[in-house]
Scaffold this motif. Structure first.
Motif, PDB file in Angstrom:
ATOM      1  N   GLY A   1       0.819  -1.207   0.000  1.00  0.00           N
ATOM      2  CA  GLY A   1       0.000   0.000   0.000  1.00  0.00           C
ATOM      3  C   GLY A   1       0.849   1.251   0.000  1.00  0.00           C
ATOM      4  N   THR A   2       0.251   2.341   0.415  1.00  0.00           N
ATOM      5  CA  THR A   2       0.903   3.650   0.419  1.00  0.00           C
ATOM      6  C   THR A   2       1.416   3.968   1.810  1.00  0.00           C
ATOM      7  N   PRO A   3       2.674   4.427   1.928  1.00  0.00           N
ATOM      8  CA  PRO A   3       3.179   4.816   3.255  1.00  0.00           C
ATOM      9  C   PRO A   3       2.268   5.852   3.908  1.00  0.00           C
ATOM     10  N   LYS A   4       2.043   5.701   5.205  1.00  0.00           N
ATOM     11  CA  LYS A   4       1.097   6.550   5.913  1.00  0.00           C
ATOM     12  C   LYS A   4       1.745   7.490   6.920  1.00  0.00           C
ATOM     13  N   THR A   5       3.046   7.359   7.148  1.00  0.00           N
ATOM     14  CA  THR A   5       3.715   8.224   8.119  1.00  0.00           C
ATOM     15  C   THR A   5       5.027   8.749   7.550  1.00  0.00           C
ATOM     16  N   ALA A   6       5.470   9.862   8.100  1.00  0.00           N
ATOM     17  CA  ALA A   6       6.752  10.451   7.707  1.00  0.00           C
ATOM     18  C   ALA A   6       7.455  10.944   8.962  1.00  0.00           C
ATOM     19  N   ASP A   7       8.615  10.395   9.240  1.00  0.00           N
ATOM     20  CA  ASP A   7       9.392  10.747  10.433  1.00  0.00           C
ATOM     21  C   ASP A   7      10.269  11.949  10.117  1.00  0.00           C
ATOM     22  N   VAL A   8       9.833  13.125  10.545  1.00  0.00           N
ATOM     23  CA  VAL A   8      10.573  14.360  10.304  1.00  0.00           C
ATOM     24  C   VAL A   8      11.330  14.742  11.573  1.00  0.00           C
TER      25      VAL A   8
ATOM     26  N   GLY B   1      31.204  38.005  15.830  1.00  0.00           N
ATOM     27  CA  GLY B   1      31.046  39.174  16.675  1.00  0.00           C
ATOM     28  C   GLY B   1      29.890  38.992  17.620  1.00  0.00           C
ATOM     29  N   SER B   2      28.908  39.897  17.519  1.00  0.00           N
ATOM     30  CA  SER B   2      27.747  39.847  18.401  1.00  0.00           C
ATOM     31  C   SER B   2      26.539  39.197  17.731  1.00  0.00           C
ATOM     32  N   GLN B   3      26.717  38.676  16.529  1.00  0.00           N
ATOM     33  CA  GLN B   3      25.589  38.085  15.802  1.00  0.00           C
ATOM     34  C   GLN B   3      25.704  36.561  15.763  1.00  0.00           C
ATOM     35  N   ILE B   4      24.568  35.904  15.998  1.00  0.00           N
ATOM     36  CA  ILE B   4      24.497  34.443  15.950  1.00  0.00           C
ATOM     37  C   ILE B   4      23.591  34.034  14.792  1.00  0.00           C
ATOM     38  N   THR B   5      24.060  33.101  13.996  1.00  0.00           N
ATOM     39  CA  THR B   5      23.230  32.512  12.944  1.00  0.00           C
ATOM     40  C   THR B   5      22.798  31.119  13.381  1.00  0.00           C
ATOM     41  N   TYR B   6      21.486  30.924  13.458  1.00  0.00           N
ATOM     42  CA  TYR B   6      20.938  29.628  13.827  1.00  0.00           C
ATOM     43  C   TYR B   6      20.478  28.905  12.559  1.00  0.00           C
ATOM     44  N   THR B   7      20.924  27.672  12.393  1.00  0.00           N
ATOM     45  CA  THR B   7      20.571  26.871  11.219  1.00  0.00           C
ATOM     46  C   THR B   7      19.760  25.661  11.664  1.00  0.00           C
ATOM     47  N   ILE B   8      18.538  25.589  11.156  1.00  0.00           N
ATOM     48  CA  ILE B   8      17.629  24.476  11.470  1.00  0.00           C
ATOM     49  C   ILE B   8      17.635  23.519  10.287  1.00  0.00           C
ATOM     50  N   THR B   9      17.865  22.238  10.561  1.00  0.00           N
ATOM     51  CA  THR B   9      17.827  21.210   9.522  1.00  0.00           C
ATOM     52  C   THR B   9      16.684  20.255   9.803  1.00  0.00           C
ATOM     53  N   ALA B  10      15.773  20.147   8.841  1.00  0.00           N
ATOM     54  CA  ALA B  10      14.677  19.180   8.937  1.00  0.00           C
ATOM     55  C   ALA B  10      15.002  18.003   8.016  1.00  0.00           C
ATOM     56  N   THR B  11      14.946  16.787   8.554  1.00  0.00           N
ATOM     57  CA  THR B  11      15.262  15.575   7.787  1.00  0.00           C
ATOM     58  C   THR B  11      14.078  14.629   7.812  1.00  0.00           C
ATOM     59  N   ASN B  12      13.661  14.185   6.649  1.00  0.00           N
ATOM     60  CA  ASN B  12      12.543  13.247   6.545  1.00  0.00           C
ATOM     61  C   ASN B  12      13.073  11.833   6.356  1.00  0.00           C
ATOM     62  N   SER B  13      12.957  11.021   7.395  1.00  0.00           N
ATOM     63  CA  SER B  13      13.397   9.631   7.335  1.00  0.00           C
ATOM     64  C   SER B  13      12.331   8.707   6.754  1.00  0.00           C
TER      65      SER B  13
END
Length: 272
Positions: free
Chosen positions: A145-152, A162-174
């Protein structure tokens, strides 16, 4: 078969004793089913002991996914009372089982509509109130059948200049299904001011919301935003990111959140 000969006697042929059946075994029909389709598992149990096993039951499991997560119990036959769910198994009571006797039960099951396609190995066990036999491997069951879930899953990294922070978010779909409508929220540390982003928007106090429209199974995507220290910002700065929404359902909450800590040495110097 072997032959015994004695002096002056007629040859005597002796057949070897038949092997005793296993304490439990099963057949599945059909062995491949679609999501939502009904199938049957016929399980045989046999008592090789020299005592009666009281309140004997045929137990049905599966691995690596529990049979109770793969299928729903519809009915059963050959039992002395109703079948029932016990932990991760289905069980069929057959009453007391004397030495050398066997019983056969048939479970009617329905593959769950939302179970992911795949193959499990059925396992059987003969259990009673006064004795339990080993769990034995049985036939395989394949659900199509068709997969029914996605593990993100979500990961969070930080870098500073300096005084600046860069935040990097990574979303991975298993996977196993492709995911859409992924929404991740991030809360940056107290003492920081929102800088900006091309992929995320500010939301509430110290909040940022990032949206990813689509994420195919087996892929990742990153989004980022910046935050700046204030004149009085000092010490550890902990920021979090959490998956808030995605379609279809996510079966694993354990990888939905992440955090990272930077350290403000002065208002103008941050180490991540």
């Amino acid at each position: 078969m072997f032959t015994l000969l004695a002096a002056g006697a007629t040859a005597l042929s002796v057949a070897p004793a038949a092997a005793a059946p296993p304490s439990s075994s099963a057949d599945v029909n059909p062995a491949t089913v679609a999501q939502g389709q009904t199938f049957t598992v016929t399980e045989q149990i046999y008592n090789p002991q020299d005592f009666t096993v009281t309140f004997a039951k045929a137990a049905l499991y599966s691995t690596p996914q529990a049979i109770t997560d793969v299928a729903d119990l519809v009915s059963c036959t050959g039992t002395t009372s109703d079948c029932f769910v016990y932990g991760s198994s289905f069980r069929a009571p057959v009453g007391d089982l004397p030495p050398g006797e066997s019983r056969s039960v048939t479970f009617t099951l329905r593959a769950k509509e939302d179970v992911n396609p795949g193959t499990v190995t059925l396992q059987t066990q003969f259990v009673g109130d006064n004795y339990a036999f080993d769990t034995l491997a049985g036939p395989e069951l394949t659900v199509t059948g068709t997969p029914k879930t996605a593990d993100v899953g979500v990961a969070l990294a930080a870098s500073s200049r300096g005084s600046q922070i860069t935040y990097t978010i990574t979303a991975t779909n298993s996977g196993p299904a492709d995911a859409t409508g992924i929404q991740v929220s991030s809360t940056y540390a107290s003492g920081l001011n929102y800088g900006g982003s091309t992929a995320c928007t500010r939301s509430g106090t110290r909040g940022v919301t990032c949206t990813i429209a689509a994420l195919p199974s087996g892929t990742s995507k990153t989004v980022s935003y910046t935050a700046n220290t204030g004149l009085l910002t000092l010490g550890p700065l902990t920021t979090t990111a959490t998956r808030q929404a995605s379609t279809p359902a996510d079966p694993n909450a354990g990888n939905d959140s992440a955090s990272v800590t930077c350290n403000a040495l002065t208002a103008l110097l941050v180490h991540c």
